[in-house]
Design an enzyme around this catalytic site. Structure first.
Site, short mmCIF file in Angstrom:
data_model
loop_
_atom_site.label_atom_id
_atom_site.label_comp_id
_atom_site.label_asym_id
_atom_site.label_seq_id
_atom_site.Cartn_x
_atom_site.Cartn_y
_atom_site.Cartn_z
N ASP A 1 -43.90 -22.57 9.08
CA ASP A 1 -43.76 -21.51 9.90
C ASP A 1 -45.16 -20.85 9.91
O ASP A 1 -46.09 -20.93 9.08
CB ASP A 1 -42.97 -20.29 8.53
CG ASP A 1 -41.53 -20.83 8.55
OD1 ASP A 1 -40.82 -21.64 9.07
OD2 ASP A 1 -40.86 -20.08 7.83
N ASP B 1 -31.69 -24.19 11.84
CA ASP B 1 -32.48 -24.25 10.74
C ASP B 1 -32.23 -25.52 10.19
O ASP B 1 -30.72 -26.05 10.28
CB ASP B 1 -32.60 -22.94 9.99
CG ASP B 1 -33.92 -22.70 9.60
OD1 ASP B 1 -34.72 -23.77 9.58
OD2 ASP B 1 -34.40 -21.79 8.91
C1 GLA Z 1 -37.29 -20.98 8.20
C2 GLA Z 1 -37.55 -20.93 9.58
C3 GLA Z 1 -37.92 -19.48 10.09
C4 GLA Z 1 -37.12 -18.63 9.68
C5 GLA Z 1 -36.48 -18.64 8.08
C6 GLA Z 1 -35.30 -17.68 7.88
O1 GLA Z 1 -38.32 -20.68 7.20
O2 GLA Z 1 -38.59 -21.74 9.91
O3 GLA Z 1 -38.35 -19.57 11.16
O4 GLA Z 1 -35.94 -18.87 10.66
O5 GLA Z 1 -36.34 -19.77 7.76
O6 GLA Z 1 -34.90 -17.80 6.54
#
Ligand code: GLA
Length: 406
Positions: free
Chosen positions: A215, A160
């Site tokens: 997301d 990430d």
């Molecule tokens: C980000 C990523 C998600 C998930 C969260 C976890 O938002 O895009 O897919 O992994 O972090 O904290």
């Protein structure tokens, strides 16, 4: 065979010419050894969409048990991935520490358990100072983290990009790729910087998949926004390197069955990684009928590895998407964004098939061949039309018709 039939047969052969094994092999050979880790889009499960920070070794063991026994493993799902929140601190040596309450047996034992089920194991980290949930990030710990993951025998790492604003994504992800290489274990690198730094331009020789959007959420509008954004980067996808429009929400309860079928169909048409995000231990028959539809999975996993594109947009809420397949046939999704059912028509000319070509049509949700599109048995038609439910799809494959018997 009459002259007319003969011409039709030639036209058919050209329209549906299979991509030869040599071409597919060449497409694969041009990718680096790392890219061969994901010759087709990765398939598996990730904890985030359903469980967020509520992760534990019990959940992972039970998920692996379910995946190995409920048909998912047979359908091609293989990675079991723990997202954020498994990590709590670092030892003095710098080595990352898994939450001892939630993972009392440790990550190596958990990896062994998952491997014992014939599956693969994955974890999550973040190249910033902290993960998105505030756990220790990999910043200034790239080598030691890569080595630790290799020691633990992991197969997949989602990486990430929270709390990394002052860093250069291209440099940091390449550094992490090199750290994994040094650690000596083949590990799929899943890049998750949400498309912020245009990864489709550089990530193809860094990781095997890269997120293209923010997301996903368990809502139809989220799916629609994501497919539109992800579609723009189709040219960057191919064997070993995939656009990632985020994990699946199928089975999480926020959409109708038609919407989930459309979500899954579009991920397959876009050659997206199929990373489930629901509770695999308690799936309804309806959810299973979606995630375990092998005909749809086969579209996603087609060895040609082409990401399908939108080929027709009526402007009134109906669209046609098409993905060419290795055997020369074409997968098409007729997508209805409207609040009511619609007839969606597609002409052969919209999808590169000469008018008048006899075409066999299979409906991958009905698991049935549609009647041959002929006109009184003499002339082939040049289009098809299907009734599609609101927020739904018809997912079809179009192929050559077997030559008529003489
Ligand atoms: C980000 C990523 C998600 C998930 C969260 C976890 O938002 O895009 O897919 O992994 O972090 O904290």
């Amino acid at each position: 065979m009459t002259a007319r039939h003969f011409t039709a047969a030639i036209v058919t052969a050209v329209a549906f010419a299979a991509v030869s094994n040599a071409v597919i092999a060449q497409r694969r050979a041009t990718v680096t050894p790392d890219a061969r880790l994901a010759a087709t889009p990765p398939m598996g499960f990730n904890t985030w969409n359903k469980f967020a920070c509520n992760v534990s070794e019990q959940l992972i063991r039970e998920t692996a048990d379910a995946m190995a026994s409920n048909g998912m493993k047979d359908a091609g799902y293989e990675y079991v991935v723990i997202d954020d929140c498994w990590q709590v601190s670092r030892e003095q040596s710098g080595r990352i520490v898994a939450d001892p309450q939630r993972f009392p047996s440790g990550m190596r034992a958990l990896a062994d358990y998952v491997h014992g089920k014939g599956l693969k194991f994955g974890l999550y980290t973040d190249l910033g100072r902290k993960t998105c949930e505030g756990r220790p990030g990999t910043f200034e710990h790239q080598e030691i983290d890569a080595k630790t993951y290799a020691d633990w025998q992991i197969d997949y790492i989602k990486v990430d990009w929270c709390n990394a604003d002052d860093l250069d994504a291209k440099t940091e992800y390449a550094h992490f790729r090199d750290s994994l290489k040094k650690a000596g274990r083949p590990i799929v690198l899943s890049i998750c910087e949400w498309g912020t730094n245009r990864p489709w331009e550089w990530a193809g020789n860094v990781g095997q998949l890269w997120r293209t959007t923010t997301d996903i959420s368990d809502r139809w509008t989220s799916v629609v926004n994501i497919i539109n954004a992800n579609a723009d980067h189709a040219a960057a996808a191919g064997p070993g390197h995939w656009n990632d429009p985020d994990m699946l929400e199928v089975g999480n309860g926020g959409m109708t069955a038609d919407e989930y079928r459309a979500h899954f169909s579009l991920w397959a048409i876009m050659a997206a990684p199929l990373i489930t995000g629901n509770d695999l231990r308690t799936m309804t028959d309806e959810t299973k009928s979606i995630l375990l539809n092998k005909e749809v999975v086969a579209i996603d996993q087609d060895p040609l590895g082409a990401q399908g594109k939108k080929v027709l947009d009526t402007g009134s809420g109906t669209q046609v998407w098409m993905k060419p397949l290795a055997d020369g046939s074409k997968a098409i999704a007729l997508l209805n964004l409207n609040a009511r059912d619609a007839n969606i028509s597609v002409g052969w000319s919209d999808i590169g098939i000469p008018a008048g070509t006899a075409v066999s049509v299979r409906d991958l949700w009905a698991h049935a061949d549609l009647p041959l599109h002929t006109d009184s048995g003499k002339h082939t038609k040049d289009r098809l039309s299907v009734r599609v439910p609101s927020h739904g799809v018809a997912l079809l494959t179009l192929g050559a018709v077997a030559a008529p018997k003489r």
